[in-house]
Design a protein around this motif. Structure first.
Motif, mmCIF file in Angstrom:
data_model
loop_
_atom_site.group_PDB
_atom_site.id
_atom_site.type_symbol
_atom_site.label_atom_id
_atom_site.label_comp_id
_atom_site.label_asym_id
_atom_site.label_seq_id
_atom_site.Cartn_x
_atom_site.Cartn_y
_atom_site.Cartn_z
ATOM 1 N N ILE A 1 33.064 36.575 46.355
ATOM 2 C CA ILE A 1 33.307 37.701 45.457
ATOM 3 C C ILE A 1 32.102 37.927 44.554
ATOM 4 N N LEU A 2 31.689 36.862 43.870
ATOM 5 C CA LEU A 2 30.611 36.979 42.883
ATOM 6 C C LEU A 2 29.265 37.284 43.526
ATOM 7 N N GLY A 3 29.101 36.872 44.779
ATOM 8 C CA GLY A 3 27.837 37.109 45.460
ATOM 9 C C GLY A 3 27.806 38.374 46.296
ATOM 10 N N SER A 4 28.876 39.137 46.264
ATOM 11 C CA SER A 4 28.943 40.333 47.104
ATOM 12 C C SER A 4 28.090 41.456 46.533
ATOM 13 N N PRO A 5 27.553 42.316 47.381
ATOM 14 C CA PRO A 5 26.822 43.499 46.892
ATOM 15 C C PRO A 5 27.698 44.385 46.023
ATOM 16 N N GLU A 6 28.997 44.443 46.356
ATOM 17 C CA GLU A 6 29.902 45.284 45.581
ATOM 18 C C GLU A 6 30.015 44.791 44.137
ATOM 19 N N PHE A 7 30.052 43.471 43.960
ATOM 20 C CA PHE A 7 30.105 42.922 42.603
ATOM 21 C C PHE A 7 28.843 43.280 41.844
ATOM 22 N N ARG A 8 27.699 43.047 42.461
ATOM 23 C CA ARG A 8 26.423 43.311 41.783
ATOM 24 C C ARG A 8 26.243 44.793 41.473
ATOM 25 N N ASP A 9 26.715 45.657 42.385
ATOM 26 C CA ASP A 9 26.478 47.086 42.216
ATOM 27 C C ASP A 9 27.501 47.761 41.296
ATOM 28 N N THR A 10 28.644 47.106 41.088
ATOM 29 C CA THR A 10 29.719 47.743 40.327
ATOM 30 C C THR A 10 29.796 47.241 38.892
ATOM 31 N N LEU A 11 29.623 45.933 38.698
ATOM 32 C CA LEU A 11 29.833 45.332 37.386
ATOM 33 C C LEU A 11 28.517 44.814 36.809
ATOM 34 N N SER A 12 28.312 45.093 35.544
ATOM 35 C CA SER A 12 27.140 44.590 34.833
ATOM 36 C C SER A 12 27.545 43.393 33.989
ATOM 37 N N LEU A 13 26.772 42.316 34.089
ATOM 38 C CA LEU A 13 27.060 41.126 33.287
ATOM 39 C C LEU A 13 26.408 41.198 31.918
ATOM 40 N N ASP A 14 25.932 42.370 31.565
ATOM 41 C CA ASP A 14 25.394 42.589 30.228
ATOM 42 C C ASP A 14 26.474 43.032 29.245
ATOM 43 N N GLU A 15 27.672 43.312 29.750
ATOM 44 C CA GLU A 15 28.771 43.707 28.877
ATOM 45 C C GLU A 15 30.074 43.101 29.403
ATOM 46 N N PRO A 16 31.101 43.013 28.551
ATOM 47 C CA PRO A 16 32.331 42.308 28.930
ATOM 48 C C PRO A 16 33.010 42.888 30.163
ATOM 49 N N VAL A 17 33.688 41.994 30.861
ATOM 50 C CA VAL A 17 34.449 42.334 32.062
ATOM 51 C C VAL A 17 35.865 41.800 31.886
ATOM 52 N N ALA A 18 36.855 42.559 32.282
ATOM 53 C CA ALA A 18 38.232 42.077 32.303
ATOM 54 C C ALA A 18 38.549 41.563 33.700
ATOM 55 N N LEU A 19 38.900 40.287 33.791
ATOM 56 C CA LEU A 19 39.310 39.665 35.049
ATOM 57 C C LEU A 19 40.834 39.687 35.108
ATOM 58 N N LEU A 20 41.382 40.390 36.088
ATOM 59 C CA LEU A 20 42.828 40.476 36.261
ATOM 60 C C LEU A 20 43.242 39.693 37.494
ATOM 61 N N VAL A 21 44.193 38.786 37.305
ATOM 62 C CA VAL A 21 44.757 38.000 38.408
ATOM 63 C C VAL A 21 46.274 38.167 38.296
ATOM 64 N N ILE A 22 46.773 39.232 38.883
ATOM 65 C CA ILE A 22 48.164 39.648 38.690
ATOM 66 C C ILE A 22 48.988 39.343 39.947
ATOM 67 N N GLY A 23 50.033 38.531 39.769
ATOM 68 C CA GLY A 23 50.966 38.278 40.859
ATOM 69 C C GLY A 23 50.391 37.499 42.018
ATOM 70 N N ILE A 24 49.410 36.638 41.749
ATOM 71 C CA ILE A 24 48.801 35.892 42.851
ATOM 72 C C ILE A 24 48.749 34.383 42.606
ATOM 73 N N LEU A 25 48.744 33.956 41.344
ATOM 74 C CA LEU A 25 48.539 32.530 41.064
ATOM 75 C C LEU A 25 49.665 31.655 41.600
ATOM 76 N N HIS A 26 50.856 32.185 41.768
ATOM 77 C CA HIS A 26 51.929 31.350 42.333
ATOM 78 C C HIS A 26 51.725 31.118 43.837
ATOM 79 N N PHE A 27 50.751 31.773 44.446
ATOM 80 C CA PHE A 27 50.386 31.474 45.827
ATOM 81 C C PHE A 27 49.146 30.582 45.906
#
Length: 271
Positions: free
Chosen positions: A140-166
Motif C-alpha cells: 500500500i505505502l509503496g504503491s504509485p497510487e499512494f505516492r501520487d494521491t497523498l502528500s506526507l507533508d500534511e495530515p492524513v486520516a487512516l480509516l480501518v472500518i469493519g475490517i479489524l475483526h478479520f
C-alpha cells in the motif's frame, strides 16, 4: 479526478467474501449466491445484524465528516473499502472539502471491478483505488497510487472500518496498524471500528461461527482490547465506544445497545 490502480481481475463467485456479504445484508446488488446464502444464515442466527452493519457505516460517515469539517483533514487513506455504496467516503468529505484526496484500498477483485464505475471525485479533488491487502502494508505505502494521491507533508486520516475483526493477533494486528501509521505525519488520525461480543455474546458468537464456516474466521475483542489499537495516540471524545454512541446525530437510526457489536474510535497522532 478518478483513478483506479489495476485492470479488472477474475472473480471467485463460488465462495462468500466479507465485502460481498456486507453488501448483500445492506441491500446492495453486487454479490453472488454464495454471499446471499452466507448472509441469510448469519441474519437467521442474529436478526440485528443489518442494523449493526448500518450503524458501522453511519459511524464512518460521521467520523469522516467530523475530520473534514472540524479538523480540516483533506487526505484520507481508507483500508478495506468494500463495495462502493453511496454515500461513499469521498462523497461525504468532498461535500465539505471539494479538494479532498482519497485513496481507497481493498483486496477483493469485485471491489476493483466496480471501483472505476462508481468512485467519482470532484474536479478539484482526487479519488484513487489500489488493489492491495492490509496484511501487506508495504504494498500500500509503496504503491504509485499512494505516492501520487497523498502528500506526507500534511495530515492524513487512516480509516480501518469493519475490517479489524478479520485480522487476528497471529497476523500482527497491532503491528499492521503501526506500520500504516508510521509514515503519516503528526496531526494525522486513525479511525477504526472493532468487532466485539461484549453485548450479545451468544448471538454474535453464532455469527462468528458462520463466518468461520465460510473461511472468514473472526477475532472479537473486548473494549479494553479494542482500546489498545489506539495506544500512543490522543483519543477524541467520547473515546472507544459502541459505534452508534460516537457523536450521534439527531436523525441517526435508533438502535439497542445489544444490537451493536462494534466499537469505534478516532484518535490523533501526536507530534
Amino acid at each position: 479526478m478518478r483513478e483506479v490502480g489495476h485492470t479488472q481481475e477474475p472473480l471467485n463467485a463460488g465462495t462468500a467474501h466479507s465485502a460481498r456479504v456486507y453488501d448483500y445484508i445492506l441491500g446492495g446488488k453486487n454479490h453472488y449466491e454464495a454471499d446471499e446464502a452466507a448472509g441469510n444464515a448469519m441474519v437467521e442466527v442474529w436478526p440485528a445484524l443489518p442494523a449493526h452493519m448500518r450503524a458501522n457505516r453511519a459511524f464512518m460517515h460521521r467520523v469522516s465528516n467530523y475530520l473534514a469539517r472540524e479538523r480540516g483533514i483533506k487526505q484520507f487513506l481508507d483500508i478495506g473499502t468494500g463495495l462502493p455504496t453511496s454515500p461513499n467516503l469521498h462523497e461525504v468529505v468532498q461535500k465539505t472539502e471539494p479538494t479532498a484526496r482519497i485513496l481507497y484500498v481493498d483486496n477483493d477483485p469485485i471491489v476493483l471491478n466496480y471501483a472505476q464505475a462508481l468512485l467519482d471525485s470532484t474536479p478539484q479533488g482526487r479519488t484513487t483505488y489500489v488493489h492491495a491487502d492490509m496484511l501487506d502494508p508495504d504494498a500500500i505505502l509503496g504503491s504509485p497510487e499512494f505516492r501520487d494521491t497523498l502528500s506526507l507533508d500534511e495530515p492524513v486520516a487512516l480509516l480501518v472500518i469493519g475490517i479489524l475483526h478479520f485480522i487476528h493477533p497471529d497476523d500482527d494486528d497491532h503491528g499492521l496498524i503501526q506500520r500504516l501509521l508510521d509514515p503519516l505525519p503528526p496531526g494525522s488520525y486513525l479511525a477504526a471500528t472493532i468487532g466485539t461480543a461484549d453485548f450479545a455474546p451468544e448471538e454474535v458468537g453464532r455469527v462468528a461461527e458462520r463466518y468461520a464456516e465460510e473461511g472468514m474466521p473472526m477475532a472479537l475483542r473486548t473494549q479494553a482490547e479494542a482500546a489498545t489499537f489506539f495506544d500512543g495516540l490522543e483519543l477524541v471524545d467520547p473515546g472507544v465506544v459502541q459505534v452508534h454512541k460516537w457523536r450521534p446525530e439527531p436523525d441517526d437510526e435508533q438502535v439497542n445497545d445489544a444490537d451493536i457489536a462494534m466499537y469505534g474510535a478516532l484518535a490523533r497522532k501526536p507530534a
